[in-house]
Write a protein that holds these residues in place. Sequence first.
Motif, short mmCIF file in Angstrom:
data_model
loop_
_atom_site.label_atom_id
_atom_site.label_comp_id
_atom_site.label_asym_id
_atom_site.label_seq_id
_atom_site.Cartn_x
_atom_site.Cartn_y
_atom_site.Cartn_z
N LEU A 46 0.84 -1.19 0.00
CA LEU A 46 0.00 0.00 0.00
C LEU A 46 0.88 1.25 0.00
N ILE A 47 0.65 2.16 -0.95
CA ILE A 47 1.45 3.38 -1.00
C ILE A 47 0.65 4.61 -0.62
N ILE A 48 -0.65 4.59 -0.89
CA ILE A 48 -1.50 5.70 -0.50
C ILE A 48 -2.95 5.25 -0.68
N ASP A 49 -3.85 5.84 0.08
CA ASP A 49 -5.27 5.54 -0.10
C ASP A 49 -6.08 6.81 0.15
N ILE A 50 -7.31 6.80 -0.32
CA ILE A 50 -8.19 7.96 -0.16
C ILE A 50 -9.61 7.47 0.07
N ARG A 51 -10.32 8.20 0.91
CA ARG A 51 -11.72 7.88 1.17
C ARG A 51 -12.61 8.89 0.50
N SER A 52 -13.86 8.52 0.33
CA SER A 52 -14.74 9.31 -0.54
C SER A 52 -15.10 10.68 0.03
N ASN A 53 -14.77 10.93 1.27
CA ASN A 53 -15.08 12.25 1.84
C ASN A 53 -13.94 13.25 1.64
N VAL A 54 -12.94 12.81 0.86
CA VAL A 54 -11.77 13.66 0.60
C VAL A 54 -11.53 13.72 -0.90
N GLY A 55 -11.15 14.87 -1.42
CA GLY A 55 -10.93 15.00 -2.85
C GLY A 55 -9.49 14.81 -3.27
N GLU A 56 -8.56 15.01 -2.32
CA GLU A 56 -7.16 14.90 -2.66
C GLU A 56 -6.36 14.56 -1.40
N LYS A 57 -5.30 13.78 -1.61
CA LYS A 57 -4.42 13.42 -0.50
C LYS A 57 -3.00 13.35 -1.02
N LYS A 58 -2.06 13.85 -0.23
CA LYS A 58 -0.68 13.88 -0.69
C LYS A 58 0.24 13.32 0.37
N ASP A 59 1.28 12.60 -0.08
CA ASP A 59 2.29 12.06 0.81
C ASP A 59 3.63 12.16 0.09
N GLN A 60 4.35 13.22 0.38
CA GLN A 60 5.65 13.49 -0.24
C GLN A 60 5.50 13.56 -1.76
N ARG A 61 6.11 12.63 -2.50
CA ARG A 61 6.06 12.72 -3.97
C ARG A 61 4.81 12.08 -4.58
N ILE A 62 3.98 11.52 -3.74
CA ILE A 62 2.81 10.79 -4.22
C ILE A 62 1.53 11.53 -3.83
N ALA A 63 0.61 11.62 -4.76
CA ALA A 63 -0.69 12.24 -4.48
C ALA A 63 -1.78 11.44 -5.18
N VAL A 64 -2.96 11.48 -4.61
CA VAL A 64 -4.11 10.84 -5.24
C VAL A 64 -5.25 11.85 -5.25
N THR A 65 -5.98 11.90 -6.36
CA THR A 65 -7.14 12.76 -6.48
C THR A 65 -8.37 11.90 -6.76
N LEU A 66 -9.51 12.33 -6.29
CA LEU A 66 -10.75 11.59 -6.44
C LEU A 66 -11.85 12.51 -6.94
N ASN A 67 -12.52 12.10 -8.00
CA ASN A 67 -13.68 12.82 -8.52
C ASN A 67 -14.87 11.88 -8.42
N LYS A 68 -15.66 12.04 -7.37
CA LYS A 68 -16.78 11.13 -7.14
C LYS A 68 -17.86 11.25 -8.20
N THR A 69 -18.06 12.46 -8.70
CA THR A 69 -19.10 12.67 -9.70
C THR A 69 -18.79 11.89 -10.97
#
Lengths: 113, 118
Positions: A46-69
Amino acid sequence: GENVEQHPSTLSVQEGDSAVIKCTYSDSASNYFPWYKQELGKRPQLIIDIRSNVGEKKDQRIAVTLNKTAKHFSLHITETQPEDSAVYFCAASRGNQGGKLIFGQGTELSVKP
Amino acid sequence: GAVVSQHPSRVICKSGTSVKIECRSLDFQATTMFWYRQFPKQSLMLMATSNEGSKATYEQGVEKDKFLINHASLTLSTLTVTSAHPEDSSFYICSARVPQPGSNQPQHFGDGTRLSIL
């Protein structure tokens, strides 16, 4: 049924460049989206995870974005290094299924020095 | 923390043999474990969800009599491939969730078992 589509299947970048991997999911009830890195013959980590109540999460050089729509989420790796070379998997799950993960097809990332 | 141990890492055996794979959570108790199968250069395919003290939940298309799952304790789940044939050759990986508040918690994977049936 539930489905997760991942693109691209292979990605080659120069060291220092950014890499972006995209996933779309079909189940609108999905609310948890982890990303795993798997080196050849080894366990997924596991390198990063995101839950649906968040649109973006960042950890140093890694980021994840979520567009629920639009039902899609992306992994962004900046300042890539050769040791980032691996297969990356996205996944999706919803809470009422006991954490069952549906995985994308995987992206083989190659970072050239 | 959150270490999952899987054993054995490699099995080579003759067709018709039954093979047992163990998955242990070393530093936490796991009421739920998951078993996946992975073909070369492909994704992880969920085979079944292993529930402590009850029957496993199998995914569609997975033969429960072929892939026997037992989750007899909070730290151990086993997958037995019965009467294995060459088409059962694959990489089998287990995972477990750390029991924390909230329904969606990270899964941590074992090292996997490479099964080769001759």
